[in-house]
Each structure stands twice: as C-alpha cells, then as structure tokens.
Design a protein around this motif. Sequence first.
Motif, mmCIF file in Angstrom:
data_model
loop_
_atom_site.group_PDB
_atom_site.id
_atom_site.type_symbol
_atom_site.label_atom_id
_atom_site.label_comp_id
_atom_site.label_asym_id
_atom_site.label_seq_id
_atom_site.Cartn_x
_atom_site.Cartn_y
_atom_site.Cartn_z
ATOM 1 N N ARG A 1 0.734 -1.391 -0.067
ATOM 2 C CA ARG A 1 -0.014 -0.108 0.086
ATOM 3 C C ARG A 1 0.951 1.337 0.015
ATOM 4 N N ASN B 1 0.229 7.033 3.308
ATOM 5 C CA ASN B 1 -0.719 8.136 3.365
ATOM 6 C C ASN B 1 0.167 9.264 3.368
ATOM 7 N N THR C 1 -1.202 7.209 10.964
ATOM 8 C CA THR C 1 -2.341 6.791 10.255
ATOM 9 C C THR C 1 -2.045 5.699 9.254
ATOM 10 N N ASP D 1 -3.657 3.118 6.372
ATOM 11 C CA ASP D 1 -4.638 2.734 5.652
ATOM 12 C C ASP D 1 -4.498 1.336 5.121
ATOM 13 N N GLN E 1 -6.100 -0.514 2.875
ATOM 14 C CA GLN E 1 -6.507 -0.723 1.507
ATOM 15 C C GLN E 1 -5.349 -1.378 0.857
#
Length: 311
Positions: A135, A138, A169, A171, A173
């Motif tokens: 991924r 971010n 943070t 994420d 996905q």
Amino acid sequence: MTDSVKLTMQTLRATDFKHWLATFWLVKRKLSQQQARYSVLKVDTDTSLEQKLKQAVTSKILDTDYQLQAYDFLTADQDKGLLTIDSAATDVTLIQAEIDKGTANQKVEQYQDLLDSWAMVIKLEHQEQAVYAYRKINKFNHSTRLSHISFIQFKDKELKDLDEQAIFTLDTQIDFFSYQGTTFISNKREFESALNFRAGMEQNRDVVLQEFVDLNIFSDATLLKQHIGANLNYLRKVSSIQKSGYYKDAKFMEELVKVNSEKNWGLQVENGVIVINEASIELVLTLLNNGRLESPINHEVFDASVKKKVS
C-alpha cells in the motif's frame, strides 16, 4: 495471461491462512538518476493489529468478484479487476529481497522512524510460502505535511488536541500483492506510482523512438520525443506501442501507409517514410498502436486508446 497465473490465483484462494504469520514492514525509497533504491524497516505490532493487517490481505485475495486481466499500459477502468504482471518486470523483487533479509533489517525503535516512508508491506508467510501485500503510504505520514495537520479527537462531549501523541495513520486498502512470481494489481495508479513505473516508461520511450529511426519509419523522431516528454498519457501510449510491436512488422507498416492513402487519414509519407509534424503526432501514436478501428456493423470509424482482442 497464462493458465499458470490463473492456477496460481486458484491455489491462493483455496488456501487456509489460519496459521500464516503476518509481519509489517515500511519501505524507504531514494531516487538517483531515475533509479530507485529501497530499504525496509520491520515494525512490531500487537496481536489485534496483526490480525487486522492479515484480514486486509486475505479479504482482497479471497474476494472472487475480482476478475483477472493481464496488465497493459493502456487499461480501462478496473472496476473489480485484478491486473496481473510478472513480478520480475517490477521493483517488487527488489523490495521483497530486502524484506527476506529478516532480522538483518533494522527495527523501528522510535516514532520518527515511521515517518517519510514510501510504502508499507504486509507479509504473510507459512513454511516456504509468502504473500507480500503493498500500500502506498498515506500523505499524513510525511514529516513536512504533518507540521500543518492537527489531530483532533471528540471525547467527553468536546474536541481534544492529540498533537502531543505519536500519531501514525494506517490505510489498510491493498494496492497490489505478489505471490510466486506474479503481482496482482487492484489499484493501477498507486501500483505505478509506488514502483516508479514512469521511469520505466521513459526508458521505453527512448528505446522505441530510436527503433523508429533505425527501422526508417520516420526520418527524424525528435519532434515526437519532445511531444511525448514526461507526459504520463503519452508515455503509456508509446510503451503500449513498444509492447505490441506492430511497427516492427514490415507488412503492417506497408498496409498502414496504403490505407492512410486510401482513407485520406492525413499522414504525410515521403518515399515510404512518415514525416512527423505537430498536426500528425496524435494520429501517429494511434495508428502505431493499431487503434483506429472500424465497426463491422455500421462501418463507423473510432480511435480506441483501450481495446481488448476478441479471440
């Protein structure tokens, strides 16, 4: 896409991941003369987060709504499609080689180590098997951007400032994952961004433009190179031209010149050589991609940037 790739995915989807171990890695990237160098950091996680990371990967793998399709530089909206590409054609092999060094890699020891990472990797492994899921990081985990961000929590009926806490943070996905030499892509844009594909396409541009000159397709490809430049849309087109290789087929080029004359398409050809001018560049890129198509139903003619061959 080969039958072996389909079989690989079938095998993966039939796997029981219950006893697979999940580990979390951060990827740091440095660019030097368009070449990317990667290093990795191991990040320890608690049991709850480990299970969440594992679930993020397995849910993507086991989602049978995702249909396999071979990666191409020009691809339509994926919409529940998994593009497949040989991992050896990407930088994932470089990153995975670093991760596979295991305990030889540095661990994250302090909050600052987390920041300014390029990507995250969740590695699932069991015995001799491993899945690597990626991924792109971010934007709120980059130190320069964090200086302008305030993290606020609503608690006890009021907003509370969390600036004094070490916030990272995450994420979960998954943009793409690799298994047994194949990379499965669910987010093409982030895949290309994370693995520096633009640099590869720029190399494709230079190679194919030189081949145009060597094959005497154009008298001079300088104007074409200036037009393409670093524009991602044009880089995709010229990389697709190189991959299809129509321009290397003498009969294809003869027919192109012949049909151009018959249909009045507007290419300027002198002694069998295409003359490039500003007005013809878009047409050249379309024709060399074999992208001018005629409907057999009503004989309308279309320029198609994305097409799928009917077997």
